[in-house]
Scaffold this motif. Structure first.
Motif, PDB file in Angstrom:
ATOM      1  N   PRO A 164       0.813  -1.223   0.000  1.00  0.00           N
ATOM      2  CA  PRO A 164       0.000   0.000   0.000  1.00  0.00           C
ATOM      3  C   PRO A 164       0.846   1.274   0.000  1.00  0.00           C
ATOM      4  O   PRO A 164       0.483   2.273  -0.632  1.00  0.00           O
ATOM      5  CB  PRO A 164      -0.826  -0.131   1.287  1.00  0.00           C
ATOM      6  N   THR A 165       1.986   1.242   0.701  1.00  0.00           N
ATOM      7  CA  THR A 165       2.868   2.418   0.714  1.00  0.00           C
ATOM      8  C   THR A 165       3.384   2.715  -0.683  1.00  0.00           C
ATOM      9  O   THR A 165       3.429   3.886  -1.113  1.00  0.00           O
ATOM     10  CB  THR A 165       4.055   2.180   1.670  1.00  0.00           C
ATOM     11  N   PHE A 166       3.761   1.690  -1.434  1.00  0.00           N
ATOM     12  CA  PHE A 166       4.255   1.890  -2.797  1.00  0.00           C
ATOM     13  C   PHE A 166       3.156   2.478  -3.684  1.00  0.00           C
ATOM     14  O   PHE A 166       3.412   3.414  -4.462  1.00  0.00           O
ATOM     15  CB  PHE A 166       4.759   0.563  -3.376  1.00  0.00           C
ATOM     16  N   TYR A 167       1.959   1.943  -3.569  1.00  0.00           N
ATOM     17  CA  TYR A 167       0.863   2.454  -4.413  1.00  0.00           C
ATOM     18  C   TYR A 167       0.515   3.903  -4.051  1.00  0.00           C
ATOM     19  O   TYR A 167       0.231   4.720  -4.929  1.00  0.00           O
ATOM     20  CB  TYR A 167      -0.365   1.551  -4.280  1.00  0.00           C
ATOM     21  N   ILE A 168       0.552   4.222  -2.769  1.00  0.00           N
ATOM     22  CA  ILE A 168       0.258   5.599  -2.348  1.00  0.00           C
ATOM     23  C   ILE A 168       1.332   6.562  -2.851  1.00  0.00           C
ATOM     24  O   ILE A 168       1.033   7.660  -3.352  1.00  0.00           O
ATOM     25  CB  ILE A 168       0.128   5.669  -0.812  1.00  0.00           C
ATOM     26  N   LEU A 169       2.617   6.166  -2.759  1.00  0.00           N
ATOM     27  CA  LEU A 169       3.695   7.005  -3.268  1.00  0.00           C
ATOM     28  C   LEU A 169       3.574   7.217  -4.773  1.00  0.00           C
ATOM     29  O   LEU A 169       3.807   8.325  -5.280  1.00  0.00           O
ATOM     30  CB  LEU A 169       5.047   6.373  -2.937  1.00  0.00           C
ATOM     31  N   SER A 170       3.204   6.180  -5.488  1.00  0.00           N
ATOM     32  CA  SER A 170       3.012   6.306  -6.935  1.00  0.00           C
ATOM     33  C   SER A 170       1.898   7.293  -7.248  1.00  0.00           C
ATOM     34  O   SER A 170       2.024   8.134  -8.144  1.00  0.00           O
ATOM     35  CB  SER A 170       2.695   4.935  -7.539  1.00  0.00           C
ATOM     36  N   LEU A 171       0.798   7.228  -6.491  1.00  0.00           N
ATOM     37  CA  LEU A 171      -0.322   8.145  -6.718  1.00  0.00           C
ATOM     38  C   LEU A 171       0.067   9.586  -6.378  1.00  0.00           C
ATOM     39  O   LEU A 171      -0.276  10.526  -7.115  1.00  0.00           O
ATOM     40  CB  LEU A 171      -1.515   7.709  -5.869  1.00  0.00           C
ATOM     41  N   GLY A 176       3.061  15.430 -10.393  1.00  0.00           N
ATOM     42  CA  GLY A 176       3.514  15.614 -11.772  1.00  0.00           C
ATOM     43  C   GLY A 176       2.457  16.276 -12.635  1.00  0.00           C
ATOM     44  O   GLY A 176       2.756  17.192 -13.411  1.00  0.00           O
ATOM     45  N   ILE A 177       1.197  15.833 -12.507  1.00  0.00           N
ATOM     46  CA  ILE A 177       0.115  16.436 -13.296  1.00  0.00           C
ATOM     47  C   ILE A 177      -0.084  17.891 -12.902  1.00  0.00           C
ATOM     48  O   ILE A 177      -0.267  18.778 -13.770  1.00  0.00           O
ATOM     49  CB  ILE A 177      -1.177  15.632 -13.098  1.00  0.00           C
ATOM     50  N   PRO A 204       8.307  18.287 -13.577  1.00  0.00           N
ATOM     51  CA  PRO A 204       7.079  17.509 -13.833  1.00  0.00           C
ATOM     52  C   PRO A 204       7.342  16.154 -14.463  1.00  0.00           C
ATOM     53  O   PRO A 204       6.749  15.144 -14.049  1.00  0.00           O
ATOM     54  CB  PRO A 204       6.283  18.424 -14.774  1.00  0.00           C
ATOM     55  N   ILE A 205       8.240  16.114 -15.436  1.00  0.00           N
ATOM     56  CA  ILE A 205       8.558  14.838 -16.083  1.00  0.00           C
ATOM     57  C   ILE A 205       9.229  13.897 -15.083  1.00  0.00           C
ATOM     58  O   ILE A 205       8.969  12.691 -15.069  1.00  0.00           O
ATOM     59  CB  ILE A 205       9.452  15.077 -17.316  1.00  0.00           C
ATOM     60  N   ALA A 206      10.088  14.452 -14.226  1.00  0.00           N
ATOM     61  CA  ALA A 206      10.751  13.615 -13.222  1.00  0.00           C
ATOM     62  C   ALA A 206       9.735  12.984 -12.277  1.00  0.00           C
ATOM     63  O   ALA A 206       9.844  11.791 -11.938  1.00  0.00           O
ATOM     64  CB  ALA A 206      11.768  14.459 -12.438  1.00  0.00           C
ATOM     65  N   TYR A 207       8.737  13.756 -11.850  1.00  0.00           N
ATOM     66  CA  TYR A 207       7.702  13.199 -10.979  1.00  0.00           C
ATOM     67  C   TYR A 207       6.891  12.120 -11.698  1.00  0.00           C
ATOM     68  O   TYR A 207       6.572  11.071 -11.111  1.00  0.00           O
ATOM     69  CB  TYR A 207       6.779  14.309 -10.489  1.00  0.00           C
ATOM     70  N   LEU A 208       6.538  12.348 -12.951  1.00  0.00           N
ATOM     71  CA  LEU A 208       5.743  11.366 -13.699  1.00  0.00           C
ATOM     72  C   LEU A 208       6.538  10.090 -13.933  1.00  0.00           C
ATOM     73  O   LEU A 208       5.998   8.978 -13.817  1.00  0.00           O
ATOM     74  CB  LEU A 208       5.287  11.974 -15.030  1.00  0.00           C
ATOM     75  N   VAL A 209       7.821  10.222 -14.266  1.00  0.00           N
ATOM     76  CA  VAL A 209       8.654   9.034 -14.470  1.00  0.00           C
ATOM     77  C   VAL A 209       8.815   8.273 -13.156  1.00  0.00           C
ATOM     78  O   VAL A 209       8.732   7.033 -13.119  1.00  0.00           O
ATOM     79  CB  VAL A 209      10.028   9.442 -15.038  1.00  0.00           C
ATOM     80  N   THR A 210       9.034   9.011 -12.060  1.00  0.00           N
ATOM     81  CA  THR A 210       9.151   8.355 -10.755  1.00  0.00           C
ATOM     82  C   THR A 210       7.868   7.621 -10.386  1.00  0.00           C
ATOM     83  O   THR A 210       7.902   6.494  -9.868  1.00  0.00           O
ATOM     84  CB  THR A 210       9.481   9.397  -9.673  1.00  0.00           C
ATOM     85  N   SER A 211       6.733   8.247 -10.661  1.00  0.00           N
ATOM     86  CA  SER A 211       5.452   7.584 -10.403  1.00  0.00           C
ATOM     87  C   SER A 211       5.326   6.294 -11.191  1.00  0.00           C
ATOM     88  O   SER A 211       4.884   5.259 -10.668  1.00  0.00           O
ATOM     89  CB  SER A 211       4.306   8.538 -10.746  1.00  0.00           C
ATOM     90  N   GLY A 212       5.718   6.337 -12.464  1.00  0.00           N
ATOM     91  CA  GLY A 212       5.645   5.124 -13.280  1.00  0.00           C
ATOM     92  C   GLY A 212       6.562   4.026 -12.780  1.00  0.00           C
ATOM     93  O   GLY A 212       6.171   2.845 -12.734  1.00  0.00           O
ATOM     94  N   LEU A 213       7.774   4.383 -12.374  1.00  0.00           N
ATOM     95  CA  LEU A 213       8.712   3.373 -11.882  1.00  0.00           C
ATOM     96  C   LEU A 213       8.208   2.747 -10.585  1.00  0.00           C
ATOM     97  O   LEU A 213       8.308   1.521 -10.396  1.00  0.00           O
ATOM     98  CB  LEU A 213      10.083   4.017 -11.662  1.00  0.00           C
TER      99      LEU A 213
END
Length: 354
Positions: free
Chosen positions: A38-45, A51-52, A321-330
């Motif tokens: 759950p921590t990983f999914y929350i960090l991704s969100l 990023g958005i 912004p791109i860094a946040y989106l890429v981090t979210s995807g990873l």
């Protein structure tokens, strides 16, 4: 209880206390799938939302770049500046451009350079900060970091300001004109003062002491201007005597080195006092009259004027912004992989095949 050791091989042994023997109560987390996934999914969100949000913020800023390196009538000046012997010959050119829509709010004008590596270590070291704070003795004895050949000229006269950074100062100047369809052309007014950082203007850069009987020009007697400058440091701004010497705004802005080879530095801010520009920069046709001095052929660079608005996030920059989106995807991919492994293996590996 405690028992202090006496002399002998055990004399340096720590006391038998909970602190020194590391017996204090401690808590160590239990990392299980129910807490980690759950921590990983929350960090991704969270990274996705940030990023958005930053993408929307960046897209709401406006930026227009006008490359004038060899555009329009600047082609002649570009060829002239290829030869260093023509450095003292003035050259002016004109470049036209169009602003497609009204740019609301404060509008910032920058000059931009491409392929200019201000982050080179030897280049950054080639300066004398003791000179820049107005120490008179350092005017006549430049730092060894400026040598050679930016400490003394061919006649042995000390250079002020010394160093490669000051010697390569950007010295193109611009006059921007607005050409409305149903009215006379109007000069675009720019604030050219007070554009440097406060700490730089008041702490890091100072002029040598002067008074009513001892002028700034006298303070710099016995020194000469950098090799490729057209004016001495005490005469950089003839329209404002208070903007000369080491506290000149353009000099201060240039001396703060850029981290990347493609960069822009503030040139002026739109003055919104006059009627045509109270709301911002109107849409329409514009022209820039350029006093073309700075050569870029030597480092295969380009020059441009950048017109931009800013937000709380700054100018138009998509890196974060791109860094946040890429981090979210990873993080999301990692979460899915961990979830798949957990489902397949099971708790404590009970689903693992023999």
């Amino acid at each position: 209880g405690k028992k202090q050791a006496g002399t002998g091989p055990l004399s340096r042994r720590p006391d038998n206390s909970a602190f020194k023997q590391q017996r204090l109560p401690a808590w160590s987390p239990s990392l299980t799938a129910q807490t980690v996934l759950p921590t990983f999914y929350i960090l991704s969100l969270v990274c996705l939302l940030l990023g958005i949000w930053l993408v929307i913020t960046v897209e709401n800023t406006y930026q227009l770049k006008v490359d004038y390196t060899n555009s329009g009538s600047c082609e002649r000046c570009f060829e002239l500046r290829k030869n260093a012997t023509n450095a003292k010959i003035t050259c002016e050119c004109l470049v036209n451009f169009n602003v497609p829509k009204l740019i609301l709010g404060d509008v910032f004008f920058y000059y931009g350079l491409r392929n200019f590596h201000q982050n080179l270590r030897r280049y950054m070291d080639s300066r004398d900060d003791a000179q820049m704070v107005g120490r008179r003795k350092n005017l006549k004895t430049p730092s060894s970091y400026c040598a050679p050949p930016f400490d003394y000229d061919a006649s042995g006269v000390p250079i002020a300001p010394c160093g490669a950074v000051a010697n390569s100062m950007f010295n193109d100047s611009f006059i921007v004109m607005y050409h409305p369809t149903n009215a006379r052309s109007a000069l675009v007014p720019l604030y050219r003062k007070g554009i440097a950082w406060y700490t730089d203007k008041n702490v890091k850069f100072r002029n040598p002491p002067t008074n009513d009987t001892f002028s700034l020009q006298q303070a710099f007697e016995g020194t000469t201007q950098p090799l490729y400058w057209q004016r001495p440091v005490y005469d950089l701004d003839r329209s404002d005597p208070l903007n000369n010497g080491f506290i000149n705004d353009d000099l201060i802005i240039w001396m703060r080195e850029a981290a990347f080879p493609n960069f822009k530095k503030l040139y002026g801010i739109l003055s919104r006092v006059q009627g045509l520009f109270t709301e911002g920069l109107p849409a329409g046709n514009y022209s820039i009259s350029i006093n073309y001095n700075y050569p870029v052929e030597y480092f295969r660079g380009r020059k441009e004027v950048v017109i931009s608005t800013v937000s709380w996030f700054g100018g138009q920059n998509h890196f974060l912004p791109i860094a946040y989106l890429v981090t979210s995807g990873l993080i999301l991919v990692t979460s899915i992989v961990l979830t798949s492994v957990y489902v397949k293996v099971g708790k404590k590996g009970k689903n693992m095949e023999e």
